[in-house]
Motif scaffolding. Structure first.
Motif, PDB file in Angstrom:
ATOM      1  N   GLY A   1       0.831  -1.199   0.000  1.00 45.75           N
ATOM      2  CA  GLY A   1       0.000   0.000   0.000  1.00 45.75           C
ATOM      3  C   GLY A   1       0.868   1.253   0.000  1.00 45.75           C
ATOM      4  O   GLY A   1       1.948   1.266   0.588  1.00 45.75           O
ATOM      5  N   TYR A   2       0.407   2.284  -0.667  1.00 41.60           N
ATOM      6  CA  TYR A   2       1.149   3.536  -0.809  1.00 41.60           C
ATOM      7  C   TYR A   2       0.266   4.706  -0.399  1.00 41.60           C
ATOM      8  O   TYR A   2      -0.922   4.723  -0.702  1.00 41.60           O
ATOM      9  N   THR A   3       0.866   5.674   0.259  1.00 37.42           N
ATOM     10  CA  THR A   3       0.183   6.922   0.611  1.00 37.42           C
ATOM     11  C   THR A   3       1.159   8.068   0.378  1.00 37.42           C
ATOM     12  O   THR A   3       2.329   7.967   0.722  1.00 37.42           O
ATOM     13  N   MET A   4       0.670   9.150  -0.213  1.00 36.52           N
ATOM     14  CA  MET A   4       1.456  10.387  -0.316  1.00 36.52           C
ATOM     15  C   MET A   4       0.787  11.411   0.595  1.00 36.52           C
ATOM     16  O   MET A   4      -0.435  11.571   0.563  1.00 36.52           O
TER      17      MET A   4
ATOM     18  N   PHE B   1       6.258  16.549  -0.245  1.00 35.51           N
ATOM     19  CA  PHE B   1       5.429  15.375   0.043  1.00 35.51           C
ATOM     20  C   PHE B   1       6.237  14.312   0.768  1.00 35.51           C
ATOM     21  O   PHE B   1       7.466  14.260   0.666  1.00 35.51           O
ATOM     22  N   HIS B   2       5.529  13.478   1.485  1.00 33.05           N
ATOM     23  CA  HIS B   2       6.125  12.319   2.161  1.00 33.05           C
ATOM     24  C   HIS B   2       5.405  11.083   1.649  1.00 33.05           C
ATOM     25  O   HIS B   2       4.174  11.033   1.654  1.00 33.05           O
ATOM     26  N   GLU B   3       6.176  10.092   1.207  1.00 31.65           N
ATOM     27  CA  GLU B   3       5.591   8.831   0.757  1.00 31.65           C
ATOM     28  C   GLU B   3       5.677   7.820   1.894  1.00 31.65           C
ATOM     29  O   GLU B   3       6.717   7.679   2.538  1.00 31.65           O
ATOM     30  N   ALA B   4       4.589   7.119   2.148  1.00 32.14           N
ATOM     31  CA  ALA B   4       4.588   6.018   3.115  1.00 32.14           C
ATOM     32  C   ALA B   4       4.251   4.744   2.353  1.00 32.14           C
ATOM     33  O   ALA B   4       3.309   4.717   1.558  1.00 32.14           O
ATOM     34  N   LEU B   5       5.032   3.725   2.590  1.00 34.51           N
ATOM     35  CA  LEU B   5       4.852   2.440   1.935  1.00 34.51           C
ATOM     36  C   LEU B   5       4.530   1.407   2.998  1.00 34.51           C
ATOM     37  O   LEU B   5       5.257   1.290   3.983  1.00 34.51           O
ATOM     38  N   GLY B   6       3.451   0.687   2.814  1.00 31.66           N
ATOM     39  CA  GLY B   6       3.075  -0.370   3.748  1.00 31.66           C
ATOM     40  C   GLY B   6       3.243  -1.727   3.088  1.00 31.66           C
ATOM     41  O   GLY B   6       2.657  -1.983   2.038  1.00 31.66           O
ATOM     42  N   ARG B   7       4.082  -2.555   3.697  1.00 33.25           N
ATOM     43  CA  ARG B   7       4.277  -3.924   3.215  1.00 33.25           C
ATOM     44  C   ARG B   7       3.856  -4.873   4.311  1.00 33.25           C
ATOM     45  O   ARG B   7       4.020  -4.589   5.494  1.00 33.25           O
ATOM     46  N   TYR B   8       3.346  -6.013   3.931  1.00 31.42           N
ATOM     47  CA  TYR B   8       2.843  -6.987   4.894  1.00 31.42           C
ATOM     48  C   TYR B   8       3.911  -8.028   5.195  1.00 31.42           C
ATOM     49  O   TYR B   8       4.506  -8.596   4.295  1.00 31.42           O
TER      50      TYR B   8
ATOM     51  N   CYS C   1       1.067   9.054  -6.560  1.00 28.99           N
ATOM     52  CA  CYS C   1       1.758  10.169  -7.237  1.00 28.99           C
ATOM     53  C   CYS C   1       0.785  11.013  -8.052  1.00 28.99           C
ATOM     54  O   CYS C   1       0.934  12.239  -8.125  1.00 28.99           O
ATOM     55  N   ASP C   2      -0.217  10.390  -8.651  1.00 25.80           N
ATOM     56  CA  ASP C   2      -1.250  11.141  -9.373  1.00 25.80           C
ATOM     57  C   ASP C   2      -1.968  12.094  -8.428  1.00 25.80           C
ATOM     58  O   ASP C   2      -2.245  13.240  -8.774  1.00 25.80           O
ATOM     59  N   TRP C   3      -2.283  11.601  -7.225  1.00 24.35           N
ATOM     60  CA  TRP C   3      -2.929  12.461  -6.234  1.00 24.35           C
ATOM     61  C   TRP C   3      -2.026  13.658  -5.924  1.00 24.35           C
ATOM     62  O   TRP C   3      -2.502  14.797  -5.862  1.00 24.35           O
ATOM     63  N   ALA C   4      -0.724  13.410  -5.702  1.00 27.46           N
ATOM     64  CA  ALA C   4       0.206  14.489  -5.368  1.00 27.46           C
ATOM     65  C   ALA C   4       0.275  15.517  -6.498  1.00 27.46           C
ATOM     66  O   ALA C   4       0.303  16.732  -6.252  1.00 27.46           O
ATOM     67  N   ALA C   5       0.281  15.056  -7.746  1.00 24.88           N
ATOM     68  CA  ALA C   5       0.334  15.978  -8.890  1.00 24.88           C
ATOM     69  C   ALA C   5      -0.920  16.850  -8.943  1.00 24.88           C
ATOM     70  O   ALA C   5      -0.839  18.057  -9.192  1.00 24.88           O
ATOM     71  N   THR C   6      -2.075  16.251  -8.696  1.00 24.61           N
ATOM     72  CA  THR C   6      -3.329  17.016  -8.669  1.00 24.61           C
ATOM     73  C   THR C   6      -3.318  18.014  -7.511  1.00 24.61           C
ATOM     74  O   THR C   6      -3.725  19.172  -7.664  1.00 24.61           O
ATOM     75  N   HIS C   7      -2.839  17.559  -6.355  1.00 27.34           N
ATOM     76  CA  HIS C   7      -2.803  18.420  -5.169  1.00 27.34           C
ATOM     77  C   HIS C   7      -1.910  19.644  -5.394  1.00 27.34           C
ATOM     78  O   HIS C   7      -2.311  20.766  -5.081  1.00 27.34           O
ATOM     79  N   VAL C   8      -0.720  19.443  -5.945  1.00 24.13           N
ATOM     80  CA  VAL C   8       0.183  20.582  -6.163  1.00 24.13           C
ATOM     81  C   VAL C   8      -0.349  21.488  -7.277  1.00 24.13           C
ATOM     82  O   VAL C   8      -0.143  22.698  -7.239  1.00 24.13           O
TER      83      VAL C   8
ATOM     84  N   ARG D   1      -3.458   3.678  -1.428  1.00 28.54           N
ATOM     85  CA  ARG D   1      -3.529   3.261  -2.830  1.00 28.54           C
ATOM     86  C   ARG D   1      -2.718   1.980  -2.961  1.00 28.54           C
ATOM     87  O   ARG D   1      -1.759   1.770  -2.231  1.00 28.54           O
ATOM     88  N   PHE D   2      -3.092   1.147  -3.896  1.00 27.94           N
ATOM     89  CA  PHE D   2      -2.375  -0.112  -4.062  1.00 27.94           C
ATOM     90  C   PHE D   2      -1.403  -0.082  -5.234  1.00 27.94           C
ATOM     91  O   PHE D   2      -0.911  -1.116  -5.663  1.00 27.94           O
ATOM     92  N   ASP D   3      -1.117   1.130  -5.715  1.00 35.76           N
ATOM     93  CA  ASP D   3      -0.018   1.312  -6.665  1.00 35.76           C
ATOM     94  C   ASP D   3       0.579   2.694  -6.419  1.00 35.76           C
ATOM     95  O   ASP D   3      -0.104   3.625  -6.019  1.00 35.76           O
ATOM     96  N   SER D   4       1.879   2.795  -6.605  1.00 35.81           N
ATOM     97  CA  SER D   4       2.541   4.073  -6.326  1.00 35.81           C
ATOM     98  C   SER D   4       2.102   5.150  -7.312  1.00 35.81           C
ATOM     99  O   SER D   4       2.073   6.334  -6.974  1.00 35.81           O
ATOM    100  N   GLU D   5       1.730   4.740  -8.511  1.00 31.70           N
ATOM    101  CA  GLU D   5       1.298   5.710  -9.515  1.00 31.70           C
ATOM    102  C   GLU D   5       0.046   6.455  -9.058  1.00 31.70           C
ATOM    103  O   GLU D   5      -0.075   7.664  -9.251  1.00 31.70           O
ATOM    104  N   GLY D   6      -0.887   5.757  -8.441  1.00 36.16           N
ATOM    105  CA  GLY D   6      -2.103   6.405  -7.940  1.00 36.16           C
ATOM    106  C   GLY D   6      -1.804   7.443  -6.884  1.00 36.16           C
ATOM    107  O   GLY D   6      -2.387   8.532  -6.870  1.00 36.16           O
TER     108      GLY D   6
END
Length: 78
Positions: A27-30, A65-72, A49-56, A42-47
């Motif tokens: 899982g990915y969060t920006m 931005f800070h990216e958080a990656l969740g791995r199980y 990053c798309d949010w971050a691009a829209t936000h900026v 989000r379950f892909d990093s592209e999603g």
């Protein structure tokens, strides 16, 4: 960096990436470091990053931005 086959021994346990087919995907969060709004999980990093691009685009001064990656992972007693 920990790859998909990393095994970490600790005491009487072995900790490794979750390997079963039904394991959730990574899982990915920006998060905007200016206003603290985030992309949500989000379950892909592209999603994320798309949010971050829209936000900026909507907030031109929000450029950090800070990216958080969740791995199980799973712990198994040795």
């Amino acid at each position: 960096m920990n790859g998909p086959h990393t095994v970490i021994p600790f005491g009487g346990w072995t900790i490794s990436r979750e390997g079963v087919p039904q394991a959730p995907p990574d899982g990915y969060t920006m998060e905007c470091r200016i206003c603290k709004k985030d992309s949500g999980l989000r379950f892909d990093s592209e999603g994320a990053c798309d949010w971050a691009a829209t936000h900026v685009d909507q907030n031109p001064t929000h450029t950090a931005f800070h990216e958080a990656l969740g791995r199980y992972w799973r712990a198994i007693r040795k």
